[in-house]
Motif scaffolding. Structure first.
Motif, PDB file in Angstrom:
ATOM      1  N   PRO A 153       0.833  -1.211   0.000  1.00 22.25           N
ATOM      2  CA  PRO A 153       0.000   0.000   0.000  1.00 22.25           C
ATOM      3  C   PRO A 153       0.863   1.255   0.000  1.00 22.25           C
ATOM      4  O   PRO A 153       1.986   1.254   0.511  1.00 22.25           O
ATOM      5  N   THR A 154       0.350   2.320  -0.584  1.00 25.28           N
ATOM      6  CA  THR A 154       1.091   3.580  -0.649  1.00 25.28           C
ATOM      7  C   THR A 154       1.258   4.159   0.752  1.00 25.28           C
ATOM      8  O   THR A 154       0.314   4.229   1.536  1.00 25.28           O
ATOM      9  N   LEU A 155       2.490   4.553   1.071  1.00 31.79           N
ATOM     10  CA  LEU A 155       2.794   5.163   2.362  1.00 31.79           C
ATOM     11  C   LEU A 155       2.815   6.676   2.175  1.00 31.79           C
ATOM     12  O   LEU A 155       3.413   7.187   1.232  1.00 31.79           O
ATOM     13  N   ARG A 156       2.172   7.409   3.093  1.00 27.65           N
ATOM     14  CA  ARG A 156       2.038   8.860   2.951  1.00 27.65           C
ATOM     15  C   ARG A 156       2.482   9.587   4.207  1.00 27.65           C
ATOM     16  O   ARG A 156       2.333   9.077   5.312  1.00 27.65           O
ATOM     17  N   ARG A 157       3.013  10.779   3.984  1.00 29.16           N
ATOM     18  CA  ARG A 157       3.358  11.647   5.111  1.00 29.16           C
ATOM     19  C   ARG A 157       3.111  13.091   4.707  1.00 29.16           C
ATOM     20  O   ARG A 157       3.532  13.522   3.635  1.00 29.16           O
ATOM     21  N   SER A 158       2.412  13.830   5.561  1.00 28.72           N
ATOM     22  CA  SER A 158       2.115  15.240   5.310  1.00 28.72           C
ATOM     23  C   SER A 158       3.069  16.104   6.130  1.00 28.72           C
ATOM     24  O   SER A 158       3.308  15.828   7.313  1.00 28.72           O
ATOM     25  N   ILE A 159       3.636  17.127   5.494  1.00 25.73           N
ATOM     26  CA  ILE A 159       4.571  18.012   6.186  1.00 25.73           C
ATOM     27  C   ILE A 159       4.154  19.458   5.948  1.00 25.73           C
ATOM     28  O   ILE A 159       3.537  19.782   4.946  1.00 25.73           O
ATOM     29  N   LEU A 160       4.495  20.321   6.897  1.00 23.37           N
ATOM     30  CA  LEU A 160       4.217  21.753   6.792  1.00 23.37           C
ATOM     31  C   LEU A 160       5.544  22.486   6.897  1.00 23.37           C
ATOM     32  O   LEU A 160       6.249  22.378   7.907  1.00 23.37           O
ATOM     33  N   LEU A 161       5.900  23.234   5.846  1.00 26.16           N
ATOM     34  CA  LEU A 161       7.184  23.925   5.777  1.00 26.16           C
ATOM     35  C   LEU A 161       6.976  25.429   5.872  1.00 26.16           C
ATOM     36  O   LEU A 161       6.088  25.989   5.226  1.00 26.16           O
ATOM     37  N   ALA A 162       7.817  26.079   6.651  1.00 21.57           N
ATOM     38  CA  ALA A 162       7.783  27.529   6.789  1.00 21.57           C
ATOM     39  C   ALA A 162       8.766  28.160   5.804  1.00 21.57           C
ATOM     40  O   ALA A 162       9.722  27.516   5.368  1.00 21.57           O
TER      41      ALA A 162
END
Length: 330
Positions: A172-181
């Motif tokens: 299954p596709t592995l996902r990660r959400s990130i927030l960059l300043a």
């Protein structure tokens, strides 16, 4: 005061046709003839840019640069991308134009000024593949595949939220959400993404449904509420009965007050009976579910091979009526 950026923009908007209008010297080879399609797209982009229609101008410049990456086209593309907030793309367009321009071209100064203005506003991201990643692994950033040459190296990226996806064959596709300043530099190891996703997958089955004990407590609570309602309405019935006794005889009532009390008492009596039966069933079912929950009997099951228990649920008939009973045999 004249806006210097738009003065430069006027120069760049003219740069594409001018660079092909130069007359070759005797010692220089004639410049290659511009691609007609690229030139037409550039002109369309220039017209849209002049009326600040960036949604039309940017795709025109981008397609023209794809066909023929002339420095003037790249500079105009960078300006358009900067206007719509695509700062990382604008940075790439300006730096590519600088590489293509002659060393003493006056447009290099403007391009370097735009690069210096954009750099503090973009983030930098390094994506590191898992150590055991197969050759055909795919990494996507915001739905677009990341080129292999950008993996493991720092690349500029627009500030804000981004989604990194790791596609492994047969997994299954592995996902990660990130927030960059703006100005932030971040390294994302996809080893961590893989481990966190696997841990999440393992936990999900155990938390899919509430336990029988939880359901039992809920059902029992509803039953207890019904019994409370039955007691309250029963007390009201007794109050109405006292009025009926004062205002009525066996066949008739002497006042409207007595008639109303008799009618209300009949209705409340029915409600009290129904809620009492429902409450009794709810409490009984709740107790049954709690006692038969697998978790509540797991300790007893491990205390000895011959230990056994059974929970039974059913009516009990009494001399004056019946009751709902739950009992357990150990």
């Amino acid at each position: 005061m004249v806006d210097r950026n738009w003065v430069w923009t006027g120069i760049f908007l003219l740069s594409f046709p001018v660079q092909f209008a130069l007359v070759p010297t005797a010692s220089a080879a004639p410049p290659p003839k511009p691609d007609a399609r690229a030139a037409a797209l550039f002109r369309e982009g220039r017209v849209a840019m002049a009326r600040e229609d960036y949604a039309t101008a940017c795709p025109r410049f981008e397609e023209s640069a794809r066909i023929e990456p002339a420095p003037g086209t790249l500079l105009n593309l960078g300006l358009c991308q900067e206007k719509v907030g695509q700062l990382a793309h604008a940075l790439h367009s300006f730096t590519t134009a600088i590489d293509k321009l002659p060393p003493h071209d006056e447009r290099i100064l403007f391009a370097r000024e735009r690069v210096a203005a954009i750099l503090p506003q973009v983030a930098r991201l390094t994506v590191v593949l898992p150590r055991t990643a197969p050759p055909d692994v795919r990494v996507l950033r915001d739905g677009q595949e990341v080129p292999p040459e950008e993996l493991g190296v720092e690349v500029p990226i627009d500030a804000g939220r981004h989604q990194i996806e790791l596609e492994l064959p047969g997994e299954p596709t592995l996902r990660r959400s990130i927030l960059l300043a703006p100005g932030e530099s971040r390294t994302v190891s996809l080893d961590e993404v893989e481990q966190k996703t696997q841990a999440t997958v393992e936990v999900k089955p155990s938390s899919a449904w509430p336990s029988r004990a939880t359901v039992g407590y809920v059902v029992g609570g509803v039953g207890a509420a019904s019994l409370t309602t039955s007691l309250i309405t029963g007390a009201l019935v007794l109050g109405k009965k006292s009025i009926v006794d004062e205002e009525c005889n066996e066949s008739t009532c002497r006042s409207q007050k007595g008639i109303d009390a008799a009618s209300a008492g009949s209705t409340l009596s029915t409600v009290s009976t129904v809620t009492f039966v429902a409450g009794l069933l709810g409490v009984g079912a709740g107790v049954y579910l709690v006692l038969t929950d697998e978790g509540s009997s797991s300790d007893g099951a491990t205390s000895g091979a011959g230990a056994s228990s059974a929970t039974m649920f059913g009516p009990t008939f009494l001399p004056g009526g019946a009751a709902l009973s739950v009992w357990r045999q150990f």
